[in-house]
Design an enzyme around this catalytic site. Structure first.
Site, short mmCIF file in Angstrom:
data_model
loop_
_atom_site.label_atom_id
_atom_site.label_comp_id
_atom_site.label_asym_id
_atom_site.label_seq_id
_atom_site.Cartn_x
_atom_site.Cartn_y
_atom_site.Cartn_z
N SER A 65 0.87 -1.16 0.00
CA SER A 65 0.00 0.00 0.00
C SER A 65 0.92 1.22 0.00
O SER A 65 1.76 1.36 0.90
CB SER A 65 -0.90 -0.01 1.24
N GLU A 66 0.79 2.08 -1.00
CA GLU A 66 1.85 3.06 -1.24
C GLU A 66 1.91 4.17 -0.18
O GLU A 66 2.83 4.97 -0.18
CB GLU A 66 1.75 3.66 -2.65
N ASN A 67 0.94 4.20 0.76
CA ASN A 67 1.08 5.13 1.87
C ASN A 67 2.07 4.62 2.92
O ASN A 67 2.37 5.33 3.88
CB ASN A 67 -0.28 5.44 2.51
#
Lengths: 218, 235
Positions: free
Chosen positions: A45-47
């Site tokens: 998840s790119e966060n």
């Protein structure tokens, strides 16, 4: 014709054991539910998370633990947290094996548009431009035609681009197609859909070679 | 070196009109709630805000938008805020949308003392207009990159889980997001933390942001930690 779940199920078949996968918002998020049991896949998840798990049980939501769609989630054993620069560092360095995302339009050369409709919608590109510019393998989950029944698989995108010549494969409610140097190559038909229907729904260059099998979805 | 200040009001007291601020957080996760409230109370105007998102209508940076304190937003995704969209379409608000990885790495560059970075994100799109490009060989093939400049921000305002009086910071889960690189990037960095401890209590091996980057630190109060999308599964 496939519904959203059907598209997600078909895309899940593209995931291989040992893959690190980034799932975009919308249909791509659903893909996580259909990864075969026993397969070792790590969701990014790119966060800032590797090892994303399912939604939490009610009452166990943690405001510090969300995915890129800002939804409350959980982690799986072996997960790790990191900052946004490292997150996009691993994307840029092509450590992520597969990116699955949605699109408004895809062109037959692999161009993709999914972040802006001039004068109508300004939400921003988020991480999509970084992902498509660097991913080794990009699969797009999208509707073949828009609400006005116009094709979204085009010779040239009409909307502002997210990335150029990057999409490798497309799964729609009608078909599975590869993006090749010659154009969209039809691989599979959705259950009950004819090659003729797919032809009519595809504005970009469509390559049809031999018998096109109907896709198998569990 | 004691970096402790009393509260958010004291931490932000010298932020003037027309300043450029970095604000940490992803969505409403890991945002400096106390400092945003203090900025609203202080009423500073003409702010340029560098932040991945713009909050929602009644929380986060949305509170500063409502009071028309923001002149310009530099963000990657602003889809959750109706007031933002209204101000943008009416021309009251200036907006620069940039890719999320570019945003993070331009902060990183500032904190690492590098004037610019090269990224493939946005090549061939309207993000590339007016930017210098260079071609490098990557994995044996030519690939085009955009040159993107390090940010230059007057203040960075971040939120951490724990911090000590020296300004060392520890973040929690995905509330880390943009906070560490923004902490490194501000000329003046303000950190608000859920728990402020004396120097020596945090394990030096566990520090995410060394205190050298942090100028002021305080323990925040009444954290709401609002959830934007509450998603659950049935037992």
């Amino acid at each position: 014709m496939l519904d959203k779940i059907g598209i997600a199920k078909r895309i899940a078949k593209e995931i291989k054991d040992g893959y690190y996968v980034n799932l975009g918002i919308g249909i791509p998020t659903l893909v996580a539910n259909y990864i075969p049991q026993g397969m070792n896949v790590v969701l990014q998840s790119e966060n800032g998370l590797l090892g994303m798990g399912p939604f939490p049980f009610e009452g166990e939501e943690d405001p510090d633990l969300i995915n890129a769609g800002k939804q409350t989630i959980t982690t799986v054993p072996g997960s790790s947290f990191f900052d946004s620069a490292m997150s996009f560092g691993m994307i840029r360095a092509r450590k992520v094996d597969l990116t699955i995302l949605g699109a408004m339009e895809v062109a037959d050369n692999g161009d993709i548009a999914n972040w802006k409709i001039p004068g109508k919608m300004v939400k921003g590109m988020g991480g999509a431009m970084d992902l498509v510019a660097s991913a080794k393998n990009i699969i797009v989950a999208m509707q073949h035609v828009n609400k006005a029944n116009e094709s979204k698989l085009l010779t040239k995108c009409t909307l502002p681009l997210t990335g150029v010549k990057c999409v490798k494969k497309i799964v729609t409610e009608l078909a599975v197609l590869d993006v090749t140097a010659q154009g969209f190559k039809l691989l599979e038909r959705a259950p009950g859909i004819s090659v003729e229907q797919i032809k009519n729904a595809t504005e970009g260059k469509l390559i049809i070679e031999g018998e096109i099998p109907e896709m198998i979805i569990d | 070196m004691n970096k402790t200040v009393k509260n958010a009001e004291e931490a932000i007291k010298d932020i003037k009109d027309n300043s450029t601020l970095m604000l940490g957080g992803f969505g409403l996760c890991g945002i400096p709630e106390n400092s945003i409230a203090a900025l609203v109370k202080k009423g500073v105007k003409g702010l340029t805000c560098i932040s991945n998102n713009a909050g929602v209508d009644d929380f986060g940076i949305g509170l500063l938008l409502k009071t028309h304190q923001v002149k310009k937003m530099i963000s990657s995704y602003v889809g959750e805020n109706a007031e933002f969209e209204r101000q943008l379409l009416s021309g009251e608000l200036e907006v620069e949308l940039i890719p999320q990885g570019t945003l993070a790495t331009r902060c990183l560059a500032a904190g690492y003392g590098m004037p610019a970075i090269f990224t493939p994100a946005g090549v061939g799109t309207e993000v590339a207009i007016g930017k210098e490009t260079r071609t490098f060989i990557v994995d044996g093939a030519e690939k085009e990159f955009l040159m993107e400049m390090a940010f230059d921000a007057d203040f960075a305002i971040v939120k951490a889980w724990k911090g000590d009086t020296q300004g060392n910071l520890v973040f929690r889960e995905t509330a880390r997001n943009f906070n560490p690189m923004m902490a490194m990037a501000g000329k003046i960095t303000i950190a608000e933390v859920e728990e402020l401890v004396p120097a020596g209590e945090l394990n030096p091996d566990h520090i995410h942001t060394p205190g050298i980057y942090v100028h002021r630190i305080f323990q925040g109060v009444n954290y709401e930690k609002r959830i934007e999308q509450r998603t659950v599964r049935v037992r």
